[in-house]
Enzyme design. Structure first.
Site, PDB file in Angstrom:
ATOM      1  N   GLU A 163     -24.399  32.713 -25.902  1.00 27.98           N
ATOM      2  CA  GLU A 163     -24.530  32.499 -27.342  1.00 27.98           C
ATOM      3  C   GLU A 163     -25.814  33.140 -27.873  1.00 27.98           C
ATOM      4  O   GLU A 163     -25.832  33.710 -28.968  1.00 27.98           O
ATOM      5  CB  GLU A 163     -24.492  31.006 -27.647  1.00 27.98           C
ATOM      6  CG  GLU A 163     -23.114  30.408 -27.370  1.00 27.98           C
ATOM      7  CD  GLU A 163     -23.047  28.919 -27.636  1.00 27.98           C
ATOM      8  OE1 GLU A 163     -22.359  28.531 -28.591  1.00 27.98           O
ATOM      9  OE2 GLU A 163     -23.693  28.151 -26.891  1.00 27.98           O
ATOM     10  N   GLU A 191     -17.957  25.970 -21.604  1.00 26.55           N
ATOM     11  CA  GLU A 191     -18.267  24.624 -22.107  1.00 26.55           C
ATOM     12  C   GLU A 191     -17.079  23.679 -22.085  1.00 26.55           C
ATOM     13  O   GLU A 191     -17.258  22.453 -22.009  1.00 26.55           O
ATOM     14  CB  GLU A 191     -18.825  24.714 -23.530  1.00 26.55           C
ATOM     15  CG  GLU A 191     -20.262  25.186 -23.615  1.00 26.55           C
ATOM     16  CD  GLU A 191     -20.403  26.699 -23.702  1.00 26.55           C
ATOM     17  OE1 GLU A 191     -21.481  27.182 -24.048  1.00 26.55           O
ATOM     18  OE2 GLU A 191     -19.400  27.404 -23.389  1.00 26.55           O
TER      19      GLU A 191
END
Length: 274
Positions: A122, A143
């Site tokens: 990210e 995730e």
């Protein structure tokens, strides 16, 4: 640990900063995983602003310490010990920090020296270019295996980079790719062959200096970056308006005058970043 423990400033240098030859190198430094906490993001935020305000810095290079890991994402010990109120504000600050990186009108290169997963990816996706060490690691957003989603801009930036359907597939399956596969998918821009992290970083810095004066008009590079990063979030007409405003600023720059004059005189331009 309480929320308060995690909000206290760290005496450790979790992010290091050095600038030379027009390039600022920002290093995430909490080995072995370089996982980020609120304290690390506070230091990262400071480093981004330091580079943004320095007129002698034209390109930012963001990397991780060590040989094996760019960044493994958020510190799981921190996430496990704090309450939802802290987690929400932690994610909000992380979003704000990466938005600041993305909107800084200077080229940002993520130098992926090792594995780049979860929140590490990210961070890397908020850069303009991603350059990886050949054979250096894996990249992905896993995730979903923790029962959560990529919450530091991952759902939004990945879909903008590789397309909506492919991004959903990668995230719901928690897929990871080698750097070579990521390049083929358009997530990594370039690979550099290197024997270790130091020689890899040196190669990235050499590449970054291609966009530093006098070889390149860094204000024009920054304008292109802003036109794309901001313009694609607007309507087409608004994007064109932004492009015109950025072009008008460049027309008034010393570098544009030098570029046109050098063209007419049939000589290489000597840009100054002004």
């Amino acid at each position: 640990m309480s929320n308060r423990d995690w909000t206290q400033p760290s005496e450790d240098a979790l992010v290091t900063y050095r600038a030379e030859g027009g390039v600022a190198v920002i290093t995430l430094q909490d080995p072995p995983a370089n996982a980020y906490s609120y304290a690390m993001f506070r230091q990262l935020d400071d480093a981004i602003l330091r580079a943004r305000f320095d007129p002698e810095v034209h390109v930012l290079v963001l990397t991780g310490a060590g040989e094996k890991m760019f960044c493994a994402g958020a510190n799981i010990e921190m996430l496990k010990s704090v309450d939802p109120y802290f987690k929400y504000n932690f994610c909000l600050h992380a979003n704000e920090t990466l938005n600041r990186l993305e909107q800084t009108s200077k080229l940002v290169i993520a130098a992926l020296n090792g594995h780049c997963v979860g929140g590490g990816l990210e961070i890397a996706m908020a850069a303009d270019l991603r350059i990886a060490k050949a054979g250096g690691g894996k990249i992905g957003l896993p995730e979903v295996a923790l029962g959560v989603l990529p919450g530091t801009g991952g759902t939004q930036r990945l879909s903008r980079l590789v397309g909506k359907s492919k991004a959903i597939e990668w995230m719901i399956e928690g897929l990871s790719f080698t750097f070579e596969q990521a390049r083929d998918e358009g997530l990594v821009n370039k690979l550099i062959e290197a024997t270790d992290a130091a020689s890899f970083l040196a190669g990235v810095i050499d590449y970054a200096r291609r966009f530093v004066p006098p070889a390149r008009a860094s204000k024009a590079v920054g304008g292109i970056k802003r036109a794309v990063q901001s313009g694609l979030e607007m309507s087409f007409e608004s994007g064109l308006a932004l492009e015109r405003e950025l072009q008008q600023q460049l027309f008034q720059s010393e570098d544009a005058k030098e570029g046109f004059q050098a063209f007419l005189e049939k000589r290489p331009p000597a840009f100054r970043g002004r």
